[in-house]
Motif scaffolding. Structure first.
Motif, PDB file in Angstrom:
ATOM      1  N   GLU A  38       0.826  -1.201   0.000  1.00 20.51           N
ATOM      2  CA  GLU A  38       0.000   0.000   0.000  1.00 20.51           C
ATOM      3  C   GLU A  38       0.864   1.257   0.000  1.00 20.51           C
ATOM      4  O   GLU A  38       0.539   2.245  -0.670  1.00 20.51           O
ATOM      5  CB  GLU A  38      -0.940  -0.002   1.206  1.00 20.51           C
ATOM      6  CG  GLU A  38      -1.934   1.152   1.222  1.00 20.51           C
ATOM      7  CD  GLU A  38      -2.760   1.247  -0.047  1.00 20.51           C
ATOM      8  OE1 GLU A  38      -3.015   2.386  -0.498  1.00 20.51           O
ATOM      9  OE2 GLU A  38      -3.147   0.185  -0.610  1.00 20.51           O
ATOM     10  N   ALA A  39       1.963   1.243   0.729  1.00 18.90           N
ATOM     11  CA  ALA A  39       2.873   2.392   0.748  1.00 18.90           C
ATOM     12  C   ALA A  39       3.465   2.627  -0.641  1.00 18.90           C
ATOM     13  O   ALA A  39       3.665   3.780  -1.054  1.00 18.90           O
ATOM     14  CB  ALA A  39       3.990   2.161   1.763  1.00 18.90           C
ATOM     15  N   ILE A  40       3.724   1.558  -1.375  1.00 19.31           N
ATOM     16  CA  ILE A  40       4.241   1.680  -2.735  1.00 19.31           C
ATOM     17  C   ILE A  40       3.203   2.327  -3.644  1.00 19.31           C
ATOM     18  O   ILE A  40       3.513   3.207  -4.455  1.00 19.31           O
ATOM     19  CB  ILE A  40       4.666   0.297  -3.268  1.00 19.31           C
ATOM     20  CG1 ILE A  40       5.936  -0.177  -2.553  1.00 19.31           C
ATOM     21  CG2 ILE A  40       4.876   0.327  -4.784  1.00 19.31           C
ATOM     22  CD1 ILE A  40       6.305  -1.611  -2.825  1.00 19.31           C
ATOM     23  N   ARG A  41       1.952   1.902  -3.496  1.00 14.74           N
ATOM     24  CA  ARG A  41       0.876   2.493  -4.311  1.00 14.74           C
ATOM     25  C   ARG A  41       0.743   3.990  -4.037  1.00 14.74           C
ATOM     26  O   ARG A  41       0.531   4.787  -4.956  1.00 14.74           O
ATOM     27  CB  ARG A  41      -0.444   1.784  -4.021  1.00 14.74           C
ATOM     28  CG  ARG A  41      -0.513   0.350  -4.514  1.00 14.74           C
ATOM     29  CD  ARG A  41      -1.911  -0.232  -4.345  1.00 14.74           C
ATOM     30  NE  ARG A  41      -1.976  -1.605  -4.826  1.00 14.74           N
ATOM     31  CZ  ARG A  41      -1.813  -2.673  -4.052  1.00 14.74           C
ATOM     32  NH1 ARG A  41      -1.588  -2.512  -2.751  1.00 14.74           N
ATOM     33  NH2 ARG A  41      -1.876  -3.881  -4.563  1.00 14.74           N
ATOM     34  N   GLN A  42       0.868   4.373  -2.783  1.00 20.41           N
ATOM     35  CA  GLN A  42       0.742   5.781  -2.438  1.00 20.41           C
ATOM     36  C   GLN A  42       1.951   6.590  -2.908  1.00 20.41           C
ATOM     37  O   GLN A  42       1.812   7.727  -3.351  1.00 20.41           O
ATOM     38  CB  GLN A  42       0.564   5.928  -0.929  1.00 20.41           C
ATOM     39  CG  GLN A  42      -0.754   5.364  -0.398  1.00 20.41           C
ATOM     40  CD  GLN A  42      -0.895   5.532   1.105  1.00 20.41           C
ATOM     41  OE1 GLN A  42      -0.128   6.252   1.736  1.00 20.41           O
ATOM     42  NE2 GLN A  42      -1.897   4.874   1.685  1.00 20.41           N
ATOM     43  N   ALA A  43       3.134   5.999  -2.819  1.00 22.61           N
ATOM     44  CA  ALA A  43       4.350   6.704  -3.210  1.00 22.61           C
ATOM     45  C   ALA A  43       4.468   6.858  -4.720  1.00 22.61           C
ATOM     46  O   ALA A  43       5.063   7.821  -5.209  1.00 22.61           O
ATOM     47  CB  ALA A  43       5.579   5.970  -2.668  1.00 22.61           C
ATOM     48  N   ASN A  44       3.913   5.897  -5.448  1.00 26.49           N
ATOM     49  CA  ASN A  44       4.024   5.918  -6.914  1.00 26.49           C
ATOM     50  C   ASN A  44       2.730   5.382  -7.531  1.00 26.49           C
ATOM     51  O   ASN A  44       2.638   4.211  -7.911  1.00 26.49           O
ATOM     52  CB  ASN A  44       5.220   5.073  -7.361  1.00 26.49           C
ATOM     53  CG  ASN A  44       5.591   5.307  -8.805  1.00 26.49           C
ATOM     54  OD1 ASN A  44       4.750   5.660  -9.634  1.00 26.49           O
ATOM     55  ND2 ASN A  44       6.862   5.110  -9.133  1.00 26.49           N
ATOM     56  N   PRO A  45       1.700   6.242  -7.638  1.00 26.56           N
ATOM     57  CA  PRO A  45       0.392   5.783  -8.131  1.00 26.56           C
ATOM     58  C   PRO A  45       0.426   5.215  -9.552  1.00 26.56           C
ATOM     59  O   PRO A  45      -0.450   4.428  -9.917  1.00 26.56           O
ATOM     60  CB  PRO A  45      -0.455   7.062  -8.076  1.00 26.56           C
ATOM     61  CG  PRO A  45       0.215   7.929  -7.060  1.00 26.56           C
ATOM     62  CD  PRO A  45       1.674   7.651  -7.209  1.00 26.56           C
ATOM     63  N   LYS A  46       1.411   5.598 -10.341  1.00 26.69           N
ATOM     64  CA  LYS A  46       1.487   5.108 -11.725  1.00 26.69           C
ATOM     65  C   LYS A  46       2.185   3.754 -11.832  1.00 26.69           C
ATOM     66  O   LYS A  46       2.223   3.153 -12.910  1.00 26.69           O
ATOM     67  CB  LYS A  46       2.215   6.129 -12.595  1.00 26.69           C
ATOM     68  CG  LYS A  46       1.459   7.441 -12.776  1.00 26.69           C
ATOM     69  CD  LYS A  46       2.202   8.374 -13.721  1.00 26.69           C
ATOM     70  CE  LYS A  46       1.424   9.673 -13.921  1.00 26.69           C
ATOM     71  NZ  LYS A  46       2.146  10.597 -14.847  1.00 26.69           N
ATOM     72  N   ALA A  47       2.735   3.268 -10.737  1.00 27.25           N
ATOM     73  CA  ALA A  47       3.426   1.975 -10.769  1.00 27.25           C
ATOM     74  C   ALA A  47       2.427   0.836 -10.987  1.00 27.25           C
ATOM     75  O   ALA A  47       1.278   0.913 -10.562  1.00 27.25           O
ATOM     76  CB  ALA A  47       4.186   1.753  -9.465  1.00 27.25           C
ATOM     77  N   ARG A  48       2.903  -0.196 -11.647  1.00 25.21           N
ATOM     78  CA  ARG A  48       2.072  -1.396 -11.856  1.00 25.21           C
ATOM     79  C   ARG A  48       2.558  -2.478 -10.901  1.00 25.21           C
ATOM     80  O   ARG A  48       3.740  -2.818 -10.875  1.00 25.21           O
ATOM     81  CB  ARG A  48       2.172  -1.879 -13.299  1.00 25.21           C
ATOM     82  CG  ARG A  48       1.372  -3.157 -13.573  1.00 25.21           C
ATOM     83  CD  ARG A  48       1.169  -3.371 -15.067  1.00 25.21           C
ATOM     84  NE  ARG A  48       2.417  -3.583 -15.768  1.00 25.21           N
ATOM     85  CZ  ARG A  48       2.984  -4.779 -15.973  1.00 25.21           C
ATOM     86  NH1 ARG A  48       2.389  -5.874 -15.503  1.00 25.21           N
ATOM     87  NH2 ARG A  48       4.116  -4.885 -16.648  1.00 25.21           N
ATOM     88  N   ILE A  49       1.627  -3.037 -10.120  1.00 28.97           N
ATOM     89  CA  ILE A  49       1.939  -4.115  -9.180  1.00 28.97           C
ATOM     90  C   ILE A  49       1.236  -5.376  -9.658  1.00 28.97           C
ATOM     91  O   ILE A  49       0.011  -5.418  -9.767  1.00 28.97           O
ATOM     92  CB  ILE A  49       1.490  -3.756  -7.758  1.00 28.97           C
ATOM     93  CG1 ILE A  49       2.221  -2.490  -7.279  1.00 28.97           C
ATOM     94  CG2 ILE A  49       1.765  -4.911  -6.801  1.00 28.97           C
ATOM     95  CD1 ILE A  49       1.818  -2.030  -5.897  1.00 28.97           C
ATOM     96  N   THR A  50       2.007  -6.421  -9.936  1.00 31.41           N
ATOM     97  CA  THR A  50       1.442  -7.633 -10.537  1.00 31.41           C
ATOM     98  C   THR A  50       1.013  -8.667  -9.507  1.00 31.41           C
ATOM     99  O   THR A  50       0.233  -9.564  -9.822  1.00 31.41           O
ATOM    100  CB  THR A  50       2.465  -8.304 -11.468  1.00 31.41           C
ATOM    101  OG1 THR A  50       3.540  -8.845 -10.686  1.00 31.41           O
ATOM    102  CG2 THR A  50       3.027  -7.316 -12.487  1.00 31.41           C
TER     103      THR A  50
END
Length: 398
Positions: free
Chosen positions: A275-287
């Protein structure tokens, strides 16, 4: 070839990480070469690779420490697994010391220090491969999870004992210290081991102060196969991370750096920092977690493999897999991955852990063109690994 029988010892009979994969792959390589292999493990459904006329699998069908529903049982068997000791002692007794060796790939996830009684005091020659740092460090990583920094304290010294470096509760540190003390005492490890294999120079440098000077040390890199076709990384845009999203792996650092550098980040895996990754980089793709073929598919679309780990590591496999396919690697000089990266040629190395430095490294990737990984491929090939195994085994027997 002197060696005729090898008793491979490890926590797992199935592939759930690099340590188990190497143990299983080596068993298959030896069996294909005509060596009789007994594969001894505490847990897991035996991998299909262990189905071979020259392989006999002995699995105790026990829980690992992590999946044991009884925490009390996990604590007690993790300190001293009586069944593992008894069965391993029985297996070892069947082998002829003149042409047989034991090769241990770890004990910390299920087998416990009890197996050291066989490894360090029996008539058979024993090779112990260090896939982590549990022979010295109570938490297995020389990493302070609280301060999120590499730990240089002497294991079990006053400085070590006075600090809670565990990622969880202080009680876990206390338990791990007790296990480490048992390993050194009745477990006879590492003091009773005569032959130890290291998988990277970084690992050897961290471990050597804790190993006996009379111990024979052997370089034995893990075997790595090319996972797919060659990649023209210069035509790709994705900067790919593969692994668990936890502080020591540096995934969140990468997320922030990728946003600062303006590059597309892809995260293959999962973990507490998702969740911290999503907030830090909203354009990132998490598979999420992917199987091996799907991971290779992501590497096929990668401009670079980013390995932002904050600790030493031992010999991480994914960076090597990426390089073998022509994908450059970005990592810190403090990790074992840096040993196979030539700055500006097949990847980018940096000395600082700050976000800006990593962002600069990501931008520098555009300088990297095509490169030759044939020498690395030969060094880590399964064929070379088998040759080195036989060489070490025969030297021990000779």
């Amino acid at each position: 070839m002197r060696v005729r029988n090898v008793l491979i010892v490890g926590d797992f009979a199935d592939v759930n990480g690099g340590q188990a994969k190497v143990a299983i792959d080596s068993a298959r390589l030896l069996a294909d070469a005509g060596v009789q292999v007994a594969f001894f493990a505490a847990s897991g459904d035996p991998d299909p690779k262990l189905t071979h006329d020259n392989i006999r699998t002995v699995c105790l069908n026990q829980h690992t420490l992590a999946d044991n529903p009884s925490r009390l049982n996990a604590m007690t068997t993790g300190l001293w697994n009586r069944m593992a000791l008894h069965v391993l002692r029985t297996e070892a007794a069947q082998l002829d010391p003149a042409n047989s060796v034991i090769h241990c790939h770890g004990w910390a996830k299920a087998l416990s220090p009890s197996v050291g009684r066989v490894l360090a005091s029996g008539p058979l020659r024993v090779l112990y491969t260090m896939h982590e740092y549990f022979l010295a460090c109570p938490n297995g990583g020389f990493y302070d999870y609280r301060r999120q920094e590499i730990c240089t304290r002497r294991p079990l010294s006053a400085a070590c004992l006075s600090v809670n470096c565990d990622a969880r509760h202080v009680s876990h540190k206390v338990w791990r210290v007790a296990r480490s003390a048992i390993a050194r005492g009745p477990g006879l490890m590492p003091r009773g081991l005569t032959d130890v294999a290291y998988i990277s120079k970084t690992q050897l440098q961290a471990m050597q102060p804790s190993l006996s000077k009379s111990m024979r040390l052997h370089s034995l890199p893990n075997p790595v196969e090319v996972g797919g076709p060659a990649v023209d990384a210069t035509q790709n845009e994705n900067f790919v991370f593969v692994g668990r999203f936890s502080p020591e792996k540096g995934a969140l650092h990468f997320a922030k750096a990728a946003r600062l550098a303006g590059v597309q980040a892809v995260f293959v895996g999962d973990g507490p920092e998702a969740e911290a990754i999503r907030q830090a980089n909203p354009k990132a793709r998490i598979t999420g977690w992917l199987d091996a073929a799907q991971v290779q598919a992501e590497l096929g679309q990668a401009r670079a493999l980013v390995f932002p780990s904050q600790w030493y590591e031992c010999q991480p496999l994914v960076p090597i897999e990426a390089l073998l396919r022509g994908v450059p690697v970005v990592c810190g000089r403090w990790t074992a991955a840096a040993e196979v990266v030539e700055d500006g040629v097949n990847g980018i190395l940096h000395d600082s852990r700050d976000i800006k430095t990593m962002a600069d490294s990501l931008r520098r990737v555009q300088q990297i063109g095509h490169f030759d990984s044939s020498a690395l491929a030969a060094q880590v090939s399964p064929k070379q690994h088998l040759t080195r195994l036989i060489e070490i085994y025969d030297g021990m027997l000779g």
